[in-house]
Design a protein around this motif. Structure first.
Motif, PDB file in Angstrom:
ATOM      1  N   LYS A 155       8.403  63.419-101.897  1.00 44.61           N
ATOM      2  CA  LYS A 155       9.368  64.134-102.810  1.00 44.61           C
ATOM      3  C   LYS A 155      10.394  63.094-103.261  1.00 44.61           C
ATOM      4  CE  LYS A 155       8.336  68.930-101.324  1.00 44.61           C
ATOM      5  NZ  LYS A 155       7.715  69.554-102.385  1.00 44.61           N
ATOM      6  N   GLY A 208      13.533  68.288 -98.624  1.00 45.01           N
ATOM      7  CA  GLY A 208      13.245  68.798 -99.947  1.00 45.01           C
ATOM      8  C   GLY A 208      11.946  69.577 -99.737  1.00 45.01           C
ATOM      9  N   THR A 257      11.909  72.635 -95.247  1.00 47.10           N
ATOM     10  CA  THR A 257      13.236  72.472 -94.583  1.00 47.10           C
ATOM     11  C   THR A 257      14.369  73.176 -95.405  1.00 47.10           C
ATOM     12  OG1 THR A 257      12.486  70.723 -93.063  1.00 47.10           O
ATOM     13  CG2 THR A 257      14.961  70.728 -93.342  1.00 47.10           C
ATOM     14  N   PHE A 283      13.660  75.429 -97.463  1.00 50.32           N
ATOM     15  CA  PHE A 283      13.698  76.886 -97.657  1.00 50.32           C
ATOM     16  C   PHE A 283      13.846  77.628 -96.432  1.00 50.32           C
ATOM     17  CE2 PHE A 283      11.008  74.283-101.009  1.00 50.32           C
ATOM     18  CZ  PHE A 283      11.974  74.702-101.937  1.00 50.32           C
ATOM     19  N   THR A 325      15.564  79.659 -93.159  1.00 52.79           N
ATOM     20  CA  THR A 325      16.734  80.315 -93.180  1.00 52.79           C
ATOM     21  C   THR A 325      17.464  79.953 -91.942  1.00 52.79           C
ATOM     22  OG1 THR A 325      15.380  82.013 -91.820  1.00 52.79           O
ATOM     23  CG2 THR A 325      15.878  82.549 -94.020  1.00 52.79           C
ATOM     24  N   VAL A 372       1.760  59.460 -99.414  1.00 56.71           N
ATOM     25  CA  VAL A 372       0.889  58.688 -98.589  1.00 56.71           C
ATOM     26  C   VAL A 372      -0.531  59.668 -98.689  1.00 56.71           C
ATOM     27  CG1 VAL A 372      -0.024  57.818 -96.277  1.00 56.71           C
ATOM     28  CG2 VAL A 372       2.449  57.859 -96.804  1.00 56.71           C
ATOM     29  N   THR A 430       4.236  65.903 -91.936  1.00 61.47           N
ATOM     30  CA  THR A 430       4.255  66.662 -93.128  1.00 61.47           C
ATOM     31  C   THR A 430       3.944  68.038 -93.299  1.00 61.47           C
ATOM     32  OG1 THR A 430       1.753  65.932 -93.111  1.00 61.47           O
ATOM     33  CG2 THR A 430       3.250  64.426 -94.400  1.00 61.47           C
ATOM     34  N   PHE A 437      -2.273  65.904 -93.586  1.00 66.79           N
ATOM     35  CA  PHE A 437      -3.242  65.686 -94.461  1.00 66.79           C
ATOM     36  C   PHE A 437      -4.368  64.771 -94.094  1.00 66.79           C
ATOM     37  CE2 PHE A 437      -2.035  61.333 -95.525  1.00 66.79           C
ATOM     38  CZ  PHE A 437      -0.695  61.213 -94.943  1.00 66.79           C
ATOM     39  N   MET A 448       9.134  78.619 -86.419  1.00 65.54           N
ATOM     40  CA  MET A 448      10.125  78.362 -85.420  1.00 65.54           C
ATOM     41  C   MET A 448      10.517  76.860 -85.885  1.00 65.54           C
ATOM     42  SD  MET A 448       9.705  80.217 -81.931  1.00 65.54           S
ATOM     43  CE  MET A 448      11.409  79.928 -81.373  1.00 65.54           C
ATOM     44  N   MET A 464      12.540  74.953 -87.064  1.00 61.68           N
ATOM     45  CA  MET A 464      13.988  74.041 -87.118  1.00 61.68           C
ATOM     46  C   MET A 464      13.921  73.572 -85.341  1.00 61.68           C
ATOM     47  SD  MET A 464      15.782  74.103 -89.620  1.00 61.68           S
ATOM     48  CE  MET A 464      14.314  73.871 -90.526  1.00 61.68           C
TER      49      MET A 464
HETATM   50  C1  LIG Z   1      11.843  81.415 -95.896  1.00 60.73           C
HETATM   51  C2  LIG Z   1      11.510  80.501 -94.581  1.00 60.73           C
HETATM   52  C3  LIG Z   1      12.480  80.784 -93.619  1.00 60.73           C
HETATM   53  C4  LIG Z   1      12.286  80.291 -92.501  1.00 60.73           C
HETATM   54  N1  LIG Z   1      13.096  80.690 -91.177  1.00 60.73           N
HETATM   55  C5  LIG Z   1      12.999  79.671 -90.262  1.00 60.73           C
HETATM   56  C6  LIG Z   1      14.073  80.161 -89.271  1.00 60.73           C
HETATM   57  O1  LIG Z   1      15.133  80.712 -89.203  1.00 60.73           O
HETATM   58  N2  LIG Z   1      14.173  79.077 -88.193  1.00 60.73           N
HETATM   59  C7  LIG Z   1      13.189  78.311 -88.002  1.00 60.73           C
HETATM   60  O2  LIG Z   1      13.278  77.337 -86.826  1.00 60.73           O
HETATM   61  N3  LIG Z   1      12.254  77.976 -88.946  1.00 60.73           N
HETATM   62  C8  LIG Z   1      12.358  78.656 -89.902  1.00 60.73           C
HETATM   63  N4  LIG Z   1      11.283  78.359 -90.881  1.00 60.73           N
HETATM   64  C9  LIG Z   1      10.592  77.138 -90.684  1.00 60.73           C
HETATM   65  C10 LIG Z   1      10.922  75.873 -90.965  1.00 60.73           C
HETATM   66  O3  LIG Z   1      11.843  75.893 -92.105  1.00 60.73           O
HETATM   67  C11 LIG Z   1       9.813  75.002 -91.289  1.00 60.73           C
HETATM   68  O4  LIG Z   1       8.931  75.178 -90.292  1.00 60.73           O
HETATM   69  C12 LIG Z   1      10.499  73.490 -91.079  1.00 60.73           C
HETATM   70  O5  LIG Z   1      11.636  73.355 -92.096  1.00 60.73           O
HETATM   71  C13 LIG Z   1       9.216  72.614 -91.427  1.00 60.73           C
HETATM   72  O6  LIG Z   1       9.991  71.234 -91.089  1.00 60.73           O
HETATM   73  P1  LIG Z   1       9.028  69.979 -91.316  1.00 60.73           P
HETATM   74  O7  LIG Z   1       9.738  69.020 -91.316  1.00 60.73           O
HETATM   75  O8  LIG Z   1       7.471  70.145 -90.586  1.00 60.73           O
HETATM   76  O9  LIG Z   1       8.119  70.168 -92.805  1.00 60.73           O
HETATM   77  P2  LIG Z   1       8.741  69.910 -94.310  1.00 60.73           P
HETATM   78  O10 LIG Z   1      10.359  70.330 -94.168  1.00 60.73           O
HETATM   79  O11 LIG Z   1       8.241  70.580 -95.217  1.00 60.73           O
HETATM   80  O12 LIG Z   1       8.800  68.445 -94.463  1.00 60.73           O
HETATM   81  C14 LIG Z   1       7.589  67.815 -94.680  1.00 60.73           C
HETATM   82  C15 LIG Z   1       7.646  66.696 -95.602  1.00 60.73           C
HETATM   83  O13 LIG Z   1       6.581  65.838 -95.808  1.00 60.73           O
HETATM   84  C16 LIG Z   1       6.600  65.400 -97.069  1.00 60.73           C
HETATM   85  N5  LIG Z   1       4.951  65.217 -97.376  1.00 60.73           N
HETATM   86  C17 LIG Z   1       4.166  65.872 -97.272  1.00 60.73           C
HETATM   87  N6  LIG Z   1       2.958  65.355 -97.833  1.00 60.73           N
HETATM   88  C18 LIG Z   1       3.276  63.942 -97.841  1.00 60.73           C
HETATM   89  C19 LIG Z   1       2.435  62.971 -97.989  1.00 60.73           C
HETATM   90  N7  LIG Z   1       1.180  63.046 -98.247  1.00 60.73           N
HETATM   91  N8  LIG Z   1       2.836  61.626 -98.097  1.00 60.73           N
HETATM   92  C20 LIG Z   1       4.204  61.650 -97.848  1.00 60.73           C
HETATM   93  N9  LIG Z   1       5.083  62.655 -97.658  1.00 60.73           N
HETATM   94  C21 LIG Z   1       4.558  63.937 -97.622  1.00 60.73           C
HETATM   95  C22 LIG Z   1       7.009  66.393 -97.968  1.00 60.73           C
HETATM   96  O14 LIG Z   1       7.675  66.254 -99.256  1.00 60.73           O
HETATM   97  C23 LIG Z   1       8.173  66.942 -97.022  1.00 60.73           C
HETATM   98  O15 LIG Z   1       9.494  66.451 -97.335  1.00 60.73           O
HETATM   99  C24 LIG Z   1      11.471  79.123 -92.241  1.00 60.73           C
HETATM  100  C25 LIG Z   1      10.336  78.846 -93.160  1.00 60.73           C
HETATM  101  C26 LIG Z   1      10.709  79.487 -94.590  1.00 60.73           C
HETATM  102  C27 LIG Z   1       9.620  79.109 -95.709  1.00 60.73           C
END
Ligand SMILES: Cc1cc2nc3c(=O)[nH]c(=O)nc-3n(C[C@H](O)[C@H](O)[C@H](O)COP(=O)(O)OP(=O)(O)OC[C@H]3O[C@@H](n4cnc5c(N)ncnc54)[C@H](O)[C@@H]3O)c2cc1C
Length: 504
Positions: free
Chosen positions: A58, A63, A66, A68, A70, A202, A230, A234, A360, A362
């Motif tokens: 992104k 973005g 994370t 989106f 809460t 990637v 990610t 993938f 969960m 975060m």
């Molecule tokens: C509405 C909502 C409410 C939530 N509430 C809570 C809460 O209260 N407490 C809690 O603990 N969790 C909550 N969650 C869950 C939590 O927000 C997510 O599980 C967490 O943010 C995921 O983090 P991450 O780093 O795994 O993934 P992400 O934040 O999605 O980051 C992954 C990154 O990888 C990148 N990416 C993807 N594919 C590729 C690729 N091929 N090459 C390069 N980059 C790539 C993306 O661009 C992105 O930036 C909630 C989720 C939602 C949607």
């Protein structure tokens, strides 16, 4: 409610962006994905003197999902301890609680050490009964007592308007502003010598010693270890997808008078459950309410779901003001309710994954970062067995089979008719599936009436995408890939967009 979706956390900060990767480079560790999991991993490894690079598809890090969230920082397992103990045993349930508590401690420690202003505070968490929830509360009390976890029975939650009956209070949870926190983490990664490339997708990872990540634009990162963070992987072997089920979850933010609601986390026993917290916005205090989950690509009533959340909130918090934000995003559930963190399955020794957030993310992303960093650094981590991506889940076989039966059923969409016969039936600003002989098209008509036609086949593993009118996206019901209305990848595991169909 505003007409377009937006997260309450949106924060423009140039620190979140980096130049796209423009050559072939070499690092100790490559981290793919700059959400909370990837950024925390890169930060922890940079603190240990490793050279690290973060690659994110992104335009800005944090973005993805994370943005989106809460952002409840909870150690109380979403799927409840009674279920985890039944499936994985008491010792694993105890360790799961400890791992999430440790993650909240780590976030607090980093915030204090690095002096990060991100509205962090410790809060109580309250589990309260929804309809017919008293039995669930009773079961949970039995398990919590047996496991020796800290909780207290209270007569009702501290809501101003509604006493909902006996509830459980859990100390030592927390809340924060995730984008303020991660913007500073991105700055700290750079300060410690790390590099962040955004707009860098990637598409393939070669396992080995070293590993090599290949970007869409043909560049490579060669690294001793690669972490796929990610959200859903993938390229970490097909077996993981059998253990991951994609769900969409919804949230709204209502203005509330300052101090009107106790700063605490609340969630009920419904399935799907409702979750509540407050947060400071730039010009107001917000009540954030979430819930209404469903399997990705298997519902089209997004607006009704946000409206139901709003009605639920107004009944319990009648002094709430206007809904200023509403949004949705994905969570990835596992059959036993615990994440998949560690070496990728199938003897991929230097390839690591952090996935299966189980709602969960975060704390899961933070404990995943600690666990994977320890493995890379050759240290033991007491939670490695709890979260091993290769683990068998005999106790969760029923859920595993149900989720995979649901997955198989989605391929039946190849045989069904289209939703409309021609693009003339699609209103401006909407999309629909049209059948042409043996194939199906995903057709979007933009606000000016121009038609954009793409193959409806998800390039990941061939599911038929569904129109999501709430987010104006195409969502794959099989593994959670999501595409913009014009077919660009928004969320993996797909790494290619929907194939455009040129009209002759
Ligand atoms: C509405 C909502 C409410 C939530 N509430 C809570 C809460 O209260 N407490 C809690 O603990 N969790 C909550 N969650 C869950 C939590 O927000 C997510 O599980 C967490 O943010 C995921 O983090 P991450 O780093 O795994 O993934 P992400 O934040 O999605 O980051 C992954 C990154 O990888 C990148 N990416 C993807 N594919 C590729 C690729 N091929 N090459 C390069 N980059 C790539 C993306 O661009 C992105 O930036 C909630 C989720 C939602 C949607």
């Amino acid at each position: 409610m505003p007409t377009t979706t937006s997260s309450v956390w949106s924060l423009d900060n140039p620190i979140r962006t980096g130049a796209p990767l423009a050559g072939n480079t070499r690092y100790d560790v490559g981290v793919i994905g700059g959400g909370i999991a990837g950024l925390t991993t890169a930060y922890l490894l940079a603190c240990e003197g490793k050279s690290v690079v973060v690659l994110d598809a992104k335009p800005a890090v944090a973005g993805g999902e994370t943005e989106f969230t809460t952002a409840h920082l909870a150690w109380v397992i979403d799927d409840r301890f009674a279920r985890v103990a039944l499936i994985r045993g008491d010792e694993t349930a105890r360790l799961a609680a400890k791992s999430h508590l440790t993650a909240i401690d780590l976030i607090e420690e980093i915030i204090k050490r690095e002096n990060i202003a991100c509205d962090f505070r410790r809060t109580d968490g309250y589990l309260f009964p929804g309809t017919d929830g008293n039995d669930i509360i009773r079961d949970e009390v039995v398990t919590l007592t047996r496991l020796g976890l800290i909780f207290e029975r209270v007569d009702h939650v501290p809501f101003p308007a509604v006493a909902t009956g006996p509830a459980l209070r859990f100390p030592d949870n927390g809340q924060f502003h995730p984008l303020k926190y991660l913007s500073d983490i991105a700055g700290l990664i750079r300060k410690k010598g790390g590099v962040i490339h955004t707009d860098t997708q990637v598409v393939k990872v070669e396992n080995g010693s070293p590993c090599v990540a290949h970007t869409k634009l043909g560049h490579t990162v060669t690294a001793g270890a690669i972490v796929i963070a990610t959200n859903t992987p993938f390229d970490a072997g097909p077996s993981l997808h059998f253990k991951l089920a994609a769900y969409v979850t919804y949230a709204i933010a209502l203005e509330v008078p300052a101090g009107h609601v106790s700063p605490a986390l609340f969630w009920d026993t419904e399935d799907p459950y409702h979750y509540v917290r407050t947060a400071h916005g730039t010009d107001a205090e917000f009540l954030i309410v979430g819930g209404e989950d469903h399997k990705t690509g298997q519902a089209q009533d997004q607006q009704e779901r946000w409206e139901r959340l709003e009605a639920w909130a107004r009944k319990r918090f009648p002094e709430s003001g206007p809904a200023r934000h509403h949004w949705s995003g994905q969570v990835f559930e596992t059959p036993d309710g615990l994440g998949l963190i560690g070496r990728a399955p199938g003897f991929r020794d230097n390839l690591y994954v952090i996935t299966g957030d189980s709602g969960m993310g975060m704390t899961h992303g933070t404990l995943g970062a600690r666990l994977v960093s320890d493995l890379i650094l050759g240290r033991t981590n007491e939670f490695a067995g709890v979260y091993s991506p290769s683990r068998w889940m005999p106790g969760a076989l029923k859920t595993l089979l149900e989720e995979n039966a649901n997955l198989a059923a989605q391929y039946g969409d190849w045989l069904t008719g289209g939703e409309v016969k021609s693009a003339s039936e699609i209103p401006n600003g909407h999309g629909a599936i049209i059948r042409h002989g043996l194939s199906k098209s995903a057709v979007y008509k933009d606000d000016k009436g121009q038609v954009h036609e793409m193959s409806a086949v998800c390039p990941h593993l061939g599911g038929i995408v569904q129109w999501n009118p709430g987010e104006k996206s195409w969502d794959c019901p099989c593994h959670g890939s999501r595409f913009s209305c014009k077919g660009d990848v928004q969320h993996g595991p797909a790494v290619e967009g929907l194939k455009a169909i040129e009209k002759t």
